[in-house]
Enzyme design. Structure first.
Site, mmCIF file in Angstrom:
data_model
loop_
_atom_site.group_PDB
_atom_site.id
_atom_site.type_symbol
_atom_site.label_atom_id
_atom_site.label_comp_id
_atom_site.label_asym_id
_atom_site.label_seq_id
_atom_site.Cartn_x
_atom_site.Cartn_y
_atom_site.Cartn_z
ATOM 1 C CG ASP A 183 38.925 34.208 38.569
ATOM 2 O OD1 ASP A 183 37.874 34.051 39.208
ATOM 3 O OD2 ASP A 183 39.093 35.143 37.753
ATOM 4 C CD GLU B 247 27.646 41.089 40.556
ATOM 5 O OE1 GLU B 247 28.814 40.694 40.457
ATOM 6 O OE2 GLU B 247 27.229 42.126 39.986
#
EC number: 2.4.1.135
Length: 322
Positions: free
Chosen positions: A183, A268
């Site tokens: 996206d 992350e």
């Protein structure tokens, strides 16, 4: 009187010695050098221009492995088409598309086959305990964890492909791995910025974290901090779209993966903490001053009219793939 012609030498002119010869010789030499330079410039102008430097052949470029988790929803095909057409502009790219499903779906299989890209199709279902319930905000559970780890498993030779290229890269392959959600919006320049990553490269991401952009702060060519508003003391306060990892580094750290139990915003960091120290990050995109990727989530379509037509038995033909 017999008048004879006389040659008056400079040395005897005005009845005395003269030092005029050295300046005259110097001036003559200057003129000669200027004439020579003019001749050289004229010859250069007549010479055909040199051929432009040729870019490396695609076979000589390190491969970019783009890992994209995806799941079934109304805008899935639209977003995958958009992303696939961006990726098709990038040479030497291998798309690892990982479905959050029990088995491959016809929609994704057909889209990959028609994309013209070198691809590997993978499938893994997110465990029920990690799935978002209806109405829950996206930060309650990190999304795409199982899918990204599935791609890492494939790259490390642990198999599992259901379509496309099923063999992982052979040992010694030079490449870089990038986690590209379906996206986001990507400039094709970004992929050339990351291609020669030696360890972990980083850059800003636009429209993320409640900011115009979020990303590393660089001084003297080194990352010294991060421009972020939310929990800046995270080990690596970067967005998933804001870094890439050299393939040899990932393969040399077989236990490095994403942690599904990581606190909010630390997904992350759960991978990067196994790979590199923050001081060793490699800034790209003009020392992290250019934004080449944007966190642009597509608005969920409103289907009120569709629901009304379905209630009347006149809904859109389900055989037409959207």
């Amino acid at each position: 009187t017999d008048h004879k012609s006389e040659i008056i030498l400079p040395e005897t002119f005005l009845a005395g010695p003269c030092d005029c010869l050295p300046p005259l010789r110097a001036a003559a030499e200057q003129l000669r050098q200027k004439d020579l330079r003019i001749s050289q410039l004229q010859a250069e102008l007549r010479r055909p221009p040199p051929a432009p430097a040729q870019p490396p052949e695609p076979e000589a470029l390190p491969t970019i492995y783009v890992v994209t988790p995806t799941y079934a929803r109304l805008v899935q095909k639209a977003e995958l088409v958009r992303l696939s057409q961006t990726l098709s502009l990038v040479p030497r790219l291998h798309w690892l598309l990982v479905e959050d499903a029990e088995s491959p779906t016809p929609l994704v299989s057909g889209l990959l086959a028609a994309s013209g890209l070198l691809f590997t199709h993978l499938v893994v279902l997110t465990p029920k305990a990690q799935r978002l319930r209806e109405g829950e905000p996206g930060w309650v559970h990190p999304r795409g964890v199982e899918q990204r780890n599935k791609a890492l498993d494939w790259l490390r030779g642990r198999g599992g492909a259901v379509g496309g290229e099923k063999d992982p890269p052979p040992p010694g392959t030079q490449g870089v791995v990038y986690f590209a959600d379906d996206d986001n919006t990507y400039s094709r320049e970004l992929f050339e910025e990351m291609r020669w990553t030696r360890g972990v490269s980083v850059w800003p991401v636009g429209l993320v974290g409640g900011l115009r952009f979020e990303g590393p702060q660089v001084q003297g060519g080194r990352v010294v901090g991060f421009h972020t508003a939310w929990e800046p003391n995270r080990p690596f306060p970067v967005d998933m779209a804001g870094f890439a990892v050299a393939l040899p580094l990932l393969l040399a750290k077989p236990n490095a993966q994403f942690d599904s139990t990581a606190p909010r915003g630390h997904l992350e960091s759960s991978l990067l903490s196994h790979l590199v120290d923050p001081k060793d990050l490699e800034p790209r995109a003009a020392n992290c001053t250019r934004v080449l990727v944007w966190h642009t989530r597509t608005e969920k379509p409103k289907m009120k009219q569709e629901e009304q037509l379905q209630w009347q038995g006149r809904g859109s033909d389900p055989a037409i793939e959207v």
